[in-house]
Structures are given as C-alpha cells and as structure tokens.
Scaffold this motif. Structure first.
Motif, mmCIF file in Angstrom:
data_model
loop_
_atom_site.group_PDB
_atom_site.id
_atom_site.type_symbol
_atom_site.label_atom_id
_atom_site.label_comp_id
_atom_site.label_asym_id
_atom_site.label_seq_id
_atom_site.Cartn_x
_atom_site.Cartn_y
_atom_site.Cartn_z
ATOM 1 N N GLU A 128 -9.798 3.254 2.933
ATOM 2 C CA GLU A 128 -10.302 4.383 2.145
ATOM 3 C C GLU A 128 -9.837 4.316 0.692
ATOM 4 O OE1 GLU A 128 -10.140 7.646 5.775
ATOM 5 O OE2 GLU A 128 -8.290 7.111 4.730
ATOM 6 N N PRO A 129 -10.737 4.000 -0.247
ATOM 7 C CA PRO A 129 -10.350 3.993 -1.677
ATOM 8 C C PRO A 129 -10.441 5.395 -2.282
ATOM 9 C CG PRO A 129 -12.598 3.167 -1.417
ATOM 10 C CD PRO A 129 -12.109 3.534 -0.031
ATOM 11 N N PHE A 130 -9.412 5.792 -3.012
ATOM 12 C CA PHE A 130 -9.404 7.066 -3.737
ATOM 13 C C PHE A 130 -9.202 6.775 -5.228
ATOM 14 C CE2 PHE A 130 -8.230 8.191 0.591
ATOM 15 C CZ PHE A 130 -9.029 9.309 0.831
ATOM 16 N N SER A 131 -9.146 7.823 -6.036
ATOM 17 C CA SER A 131 -9.070 7.612 -7.485
ATOM 18 C C SER A 131 -7.821 6.851 -7.900
ATOM 19 C CB SER A 131 -9.129 8.955 -8.218
ATOM 20 O OG SER A 131 -8.033 9.773 -7.823
ATOM 21 N N ASP A 132 -6.691 7.129 -7.244
ATOM 22 C CA ASP A 132 -5.442 6.497 -7.668
ATOM 23 C C ASP A 132 -4.692 5.812 -6.531
ATOM 24 O OD1 ASP A 132 -4.897 8.779 -6.334
ATOM 25 O OD2 ASP A 132 -3.506 9.625 -7.827
ATOM 26 N N GLU A 133 -5.315 5.669 -5.344
ATOM 27 C CA GLU A 133 -4.649 4.953 -4.250
ATOM 28 C C GLU A 133 -5.670 4.383 -3.272
ATOM 29 O OE1 GLU A 133 -2.184 7.428 -1.800
ATOM 30 O OE2 GLU A 133 -3.591 9.092 -1.833
ATOM 31 N N PHE A 134 -5.188 3.467 -2.464
ATOM 32 C CA PHE A 134 -6.010 2.798 -1.451
ATOM 33 C C PHE A 134 -5.322 2.990 -0.108
ATOM 34 C CE2 PHE A 134 -7.182 -1.574 0.439
ATOM 35 C CZ PHE A 134 -8.314 -1.057 1.068
ATOM 36 N N LYS A 135 -5.920 3.824 0.765
ATOM 37 C CA LYS A 135 -5.276 4.148 2.044
ATOM 38 C C LYS A 135 -5.821 3.275 3.168
ATOM 39 C CE LYS A 135 -3.994 9.007 1.385
ATOM 40 N NZ LYS A 135 -4.119 10.365 1.928
ATOM 41 N N ILE A 136 -4.933 2.904 4.083
ATOM 42 C CA ILE A 136 -5.343 2.219 5.319
ATOM 43 C C ILE A 136 -4.748 3.010 6.472
ATOM 44 C CG2 ILE A 136 -5.260 0.101 6.674
ATOM 45 C CD1 ILE A 136 -4.999 -1.462 4.078
ATOM 46 N N ARG A 137 -5.608 3.481 7.378
ATOM 47 C CA ARG A 137 -5.139 4.294 8.506
ATOM 48 C C ARG A 137 -5.655 3.723 9.821
ATOM 49 N NH1 ARG A 137 -6.224 10.560 7.321
ATOM 50 N NH2 ARG A 137 -8.322 9.875 6.757
ATOM 51 N N TYR A 138 -4.816 3.854 10.874
ATOM 52 C CA TYR A 138 -5.192 3.448 12.227
ATOM 53 C C TYR A 138 -5.381 4.701 13.083
ATOM 54 C CZ TYR A 138 -3.113 -1.154 11.069
ATOM 55 O OH TYR A 138 -2.815 -2.361 10.498
ATOM 56 N N ARG A 139 -6.372 4.676 13.957
ATOM 57 C CA ARG A 139 -6.501 5.751 14.944
ATOM 58 C C ARG A 139 -5.957 5.237 16.273
ATOM 59 N NH1 ARG A 139 -9.046 10.449 14.950
ATOM 60 N NH2 ARG A 139 -10.429 9.912 13.212
ATOM 61 N N VAL A 140 -4.863 5.843 16.723
ATOM 62 C CA VAL A 140 -4.236 5.459 17.991
ATOM 63 C C VAL A 140 -4.220 6.682 18.903
ATOM 64 C CG1 VAL A 140 -2.162 4.533 19.094
ATOM 65 C CG2 VAL A 140 -2.792 3.758 16.804
ATOM 66 N N ASP A 141 -4.783 6.532 20.103
ATOM 67 C CA ASP A 141 -4.857 7.646 21.073
ATOM 68 C C ASP A 141 -5.478 8.895 20.453
ATOM 69 O OD1 ASP A 141 -3.661 6.003 22.920
ATOM 70 O OD2 ASP A 141 -1.645 6.737 22.527
#
Length: 566
Positions: free
Chosen positions: A208-221
């Motif tokens: 997920e790119p945002f204006s001032d950061e780049f997030k990486i998230r996992y969906r677990v359970d």
C-alpha cells in the motif's frame, strides 16, 4: 502413465522410476492415491511401501540431472559461502551452498528437478549455479542450522537496498521499469516478503503506497498485521517486480489488473492471485495466497460435527436440487464447496464449475474461469454447461436473477447445483433469492439446503488459560450460568508459538438449514426471514451462535471471537 494430474516434481520422479524399471504404473498409482489420501509426501509413501530406498532414489535423481549426491552431515561448508546466500533466498528456493569451483556455486536443493530454479539462482546470486542432490531430512536440518527461522532476512535485504541504484522511478518506459524490477536486491526483497508470508501462513499480502510511506501488511487468521515499513522509494520497483512475475502490463498504471503467480517456495507449489488498483499515490497491490499444502480439501477435516456432516453428505449425493453456502468474503465458503466437490468427484459423474476466479485446480473436474470482459459470464457459462451433459454443477456465486433462473432450470432438469450467496445467515439466503425476483414456489421446489458459516480464530493451545466468565459476557452470549454447567471459558495469554497474539489458526462456526415441508410452506407464503429461521431452530437447526458457544466450552475459540462474528 495414468490420466491423474501430477505436479512437475512428482511427474518427473514417476518417469524416472518407470524408465529405470524400479516401479510399475499400478504401484505408483497406488502410491499416489495414498499420498492424496494422507497428505504425506509422494517420496515418503514410496519409502513406506518399500518400492525404493531413499539412497537409491537420490542416485537416480542425481543421474537424471547430471549431478551428484552430497551428504550435508559430512561436508564442511565455509562461512563465507553461507553468507553469499541470504536466509530469504535459501528458504525461498530450499537450497544450501556447498562449495565453489571456478566461479561456479554448487548448491544442494530440496527440489533438484526444478530446472527454472537454476536459471533464477544464476540471476539472483549473480553467478553460475549447479544443483546437488541431498536427503530431505539433511536439507531441513541444514536450513535450520545455517538459516534459522528467526533470521531477520527482510531487514538484511533492506540494508542491501540502501546502496542499490534503482534508476528512474517516475519514467513510463516499460523497459526501464522492467530493468528496475529485475534489480537483484529488489528480487531478493520481494522473495523475502513472499517467503515470510508463507511462513506466517498469511492468506493475503497488501502492498500500500501512501503520500509519505509504503506499507506492507499480512492478513493472518483474518486479522491484518503490519511489517516494519520499507522506505517509500521502494514502492514503484517492488510493485513493478510483482507485476513482472505475474505477467501484468508493467507500464499500465491507470486501470486495475488481475494476474497470477506460480512459485515453488521451499520446495512447495504456491499460487498467488494478484490484484492491482490505481490509487492517489500509486498502485495498491493485494496478493491472495493459495497454498495447497495448508488447505486440506476434505469434509472430515473442516471441524463440522458428525450429525451435520451426515446431513451434508446426504444433500451432495442427491441427483438434483440446489445447495447454497452463505457467508461474507473470506468465511471459507470456497473451501467448503471444494471439499464437497472432491467428495462427489467419482468416475461415473461429470462435474463442471464456473468460478471467478478458479482458486484451486481440482483433478478430474472441468473448471471454467469467468471473464466478463469477453462475455464469459456466469449465465453464459451455465447455459453452455447444460449442453455438456453434466451431473453436478458448481456456480461460484449467484449474483443476479439470470444466474439464479438458469441454476433453477438446471436443478429442475436433473442436476445438482452448488453455489454461494453473500448473506448474514442461512435463512437470509431465501429472502435474498426472492429479492432478486425468483418466484417462491421455484425456491421451495429446488432449494434443498443452505449452509451458513463464519471463520473464528482458534485460541492458541500452547498458551490458552481458563477463566470464569462474568454475567455480562454470558448475557451477551444469551446463556445463563447454569446452562454452561460451571465449565470455564478460555483465552490466549500470548506466546512465541502464536507471535504473542493469543490465537493461532481458524475454525468454522456454522448453521445448516434443511428445507423441510414446513419451511417450504413458509417460503411459498413469503413469510419473513425471522419466521423461517425460528421454524428451522424449532426443527433442530443449531444456530451459528450455539455452534460458537460449543466451541467456547470446548476451549477451541473465545467468547470475544464468537460475539464478534454472530
């Protein structure tokens, strides 16, 4: 060779054994059946059946790839060689560097028959590689020893990326984007993320790119967890890399795209369903993880009680009718339907499925991918199905009156139809069909059952602890203290086994509504959902809340989870 569909590794071993005269087709067919039934590795069943010894098979494998067998317990591996391969790459490809000769790196591999892996290693490690054959147990021990699970591999690769020249990230030229996406540190970083997701048994990975950061998230359970965010400037090269390996148009950033990635991670076949979405700050990408080794498509392994399983089996072995599975997105509907299909899949019946998308390949079943852009819609597929002489039909989702009408027509002409609907409970499926415009008398004469389900998180068995519930909690669940007979409730304290979350894995809670004569009569009279649900409960249906309460008392899940989903 039989008509069963084998993965590349099993197919290669099959040919090697038959060509060497070590096994017959009938012996290997029996081994494959046992491998399918038990979930044990194909080679493990070979050894158990005493068809061939492990040492003998390793020699045959080495001969077939022009290599040699190495004993990892007897060789000394220099530290500098281990440092040449990051933990992420070693575990991703299932390899151990063993020696280096004349600029060529020799690596022992979990899957030495994977020819594509050798090309990728040459590219990722920046030098020519050759594969050696080793025992699976020695490979596992060596990976645990040299590249322990807690190795902070993503952090290592990020450090390497700090000095990397990634080129122009704002250009629209496809060749420049592809060159940036093929940069070795970027390849390693994406590999590390994918490996970490598989290790955590994630169902989805979000970039997920945002204006001032780049997030990486996992969906677990079912819950999202964020990893340490990488620098913002990695968004374009990382997303470009994902688009390259999923065969998407790398230069097109204005419209959503869908693709698929097929990889072998640590010797296991893993599929990723890829979806891109243009946003204000760049493309958001979500990968749905389809790990066949995690999903066990077997009715007996779904955690459903024996009484309901008996009813379910009666329904799916009927010659005609419609059975609907309901629940929100991510509630396990597809797994339940696939488990039913696998049980119905016999040589005497023809099974057809229309899916959007096809999530798992089922051997012996004709599966059709829905593609609205070329006119391959659910109604279009269903019309074609009826000219294909099927016995059983699975429709991914009943979305509109046209799909519902053709499903009913199929049922009335002697076919069993399985499908899904997005409703809150089993009784709600009937109201939804009427809202679509289906006549009540058609519903009552074709619908045979509705199976409603949700997925709740399991309390971690390693750290679960009992407690006595408060009156408020019991009141919210709708039970009196005397109803639970003094039994404790459980919660997870949090431990390394569950990453201090308190939950590990998920289990289904469900309700099974059978269309009895009384319920059919109520449908014909267009009575509301609450009345139909009340009659079903009166006739013995266990509600999702009651199913969840049973899970609480058995120590499987928590009151918090059940209250959240019912």
């Amino acid at each position: 060779m039989p008509t069963i569909e084998l993965d590349a590794e099993t197919s290669a071993i099959w040919h090697i054994l038959t060509d060497a005269g070590k096994a017959t087709e009938s012996q290997l067919t029996e081994v494959y059946s046992e491998h399918e039934r038990t979930g044990k590795a194909f080679t493990t069943v070979l050894y158990n059946y005493d068809i061939i010894k492990e040492d003998e098979l390793l020699l045959l494998l080495a001969k077939s790839v022009g290599s040699e067998v190495v004993s990892l317990r007897e060789v000394t591996i220099p530290k500098e060689l281990i440092q040449k391969v990051t933990a992420a790459i070693a575990r991703m490809y299932g390899i151990i560097p063993v020696r280096e000769e004349d600029g060529v790196l020799f690596v022992a591999a979990k899957d030495p028959l994977d020819y594509r892996m050798v090309d990728e290693l040459h590219f990722v490690l920046g030098q020519e590689c050759r594969v050696l054959v080793a025992k699976a147990s020695e490979m596992d021990d060596a990976l645990d020893h040299f590249y322990p699970q807690n190795a902070d591999s993503v952090k290592d690769v990020l450090a390497e990326l700090e000095d990397a020249d990634l080129g122009d990230q704002h250009g629209e030229d496809a060749a420049a984007l592809e060159a940036m996406a093929s940069n070795a540190p970027i390849v390693k970083f994406v590999d590390a993320i994918l490996y970490q997701a598989i290790k955590a048994q994630a169902s989805d990975i979000h970039f997920e790119p945002f204006s001032d950061e780049f997030k990486i998230r996992y969906r677990v359970d079912g819950a999202l967890y964020e990893m340490a965010p990488p620098p913002k400037h990695l968004a374009v090269p990382v997303i470009s890399r994902i688009k390259v390996i999923s065969n998407l148009n790398i230069a097109e950033r204005r419209i959503p795209q869908d693709g698929r990635i097929e990889l072998r991670i640590a010797g296991r076949p893993i599929d990723f369903r890829v979806s891109t979405l243009p946003t204000q700050y760049g493309e958001s990408v979500v990968l749905r993880v389809l790990d066949r080794t995690v999903v066990n498509l077997n009715l007996d392994n779904l955690g459903i009680d024996q009484r309901t399983i008996k009813y379910l089996r009666e329904i799916i072995h009927r010659p005609n009718g419609i059975m609907i599975v309901t629940g929100p997105t991510g509630s396990g509907k597809t797994t339940t339907l696939y488990s039913c299909l696998k049980e119905m899949n016999v040589i005497t019946d023809k099974l057809l499925t229309a899916e959007d998308p096809v999530e798992y390949d089922l051997e012996g079943i004709m599966q059709v991918q829905i593609n609205d852009s070329v006119g391959m819609t659910f109604p279009g597929a269903l019309r074609a199905f009826l000219r294909q002489d099927p016995d059983r039909i699975m429709v991914g989702e009943i979305r509109d009156l046209e799909t519902a009408s053709i499903s009913i027509q199929a049922s009335l002409t002697g076919h069993l139809v399985l499908s899904t609907l997005h409703t809150n409970d089993a009784a709600g499926a009937i109201t939804r069909l009427i809202d679509m415009g289906v006549q009540p008398f058609l519903i009552s004469s074709t619908l045979v059952a509705v199976f409603g389900q949700r997925l709740v998180r399991r309390v971690c068995r390693a750290c679960r602890a009992p407690y006595q519930p408060e009156d408020k909690e019991l009141s919210m669940l709708g039970v009196a203290r005397e109803d639970i007979g003094g039994k404790p409730f459980y919660y997870g304290k949090g431990c390394p086994e569950c990453n201090n979350i308190g939950y590990r894995g998920r289990v289904a809670i469900y309700e099974f509504l059978r269309m009895s004569p009384a319920v059919q009569e109520m449908v014909n009279r267009r009575l509301p959902t609450s009345a139909i649900r009340g009659k079903a409960l009166e006739e013995g249906m266990m509600s999702m809340r009651q199913c969840g309460l049973r899970g609480i008392l058995d120590g499987v899940t928590s009151a918090e989870e059940v209250l959240k989903y019912t």
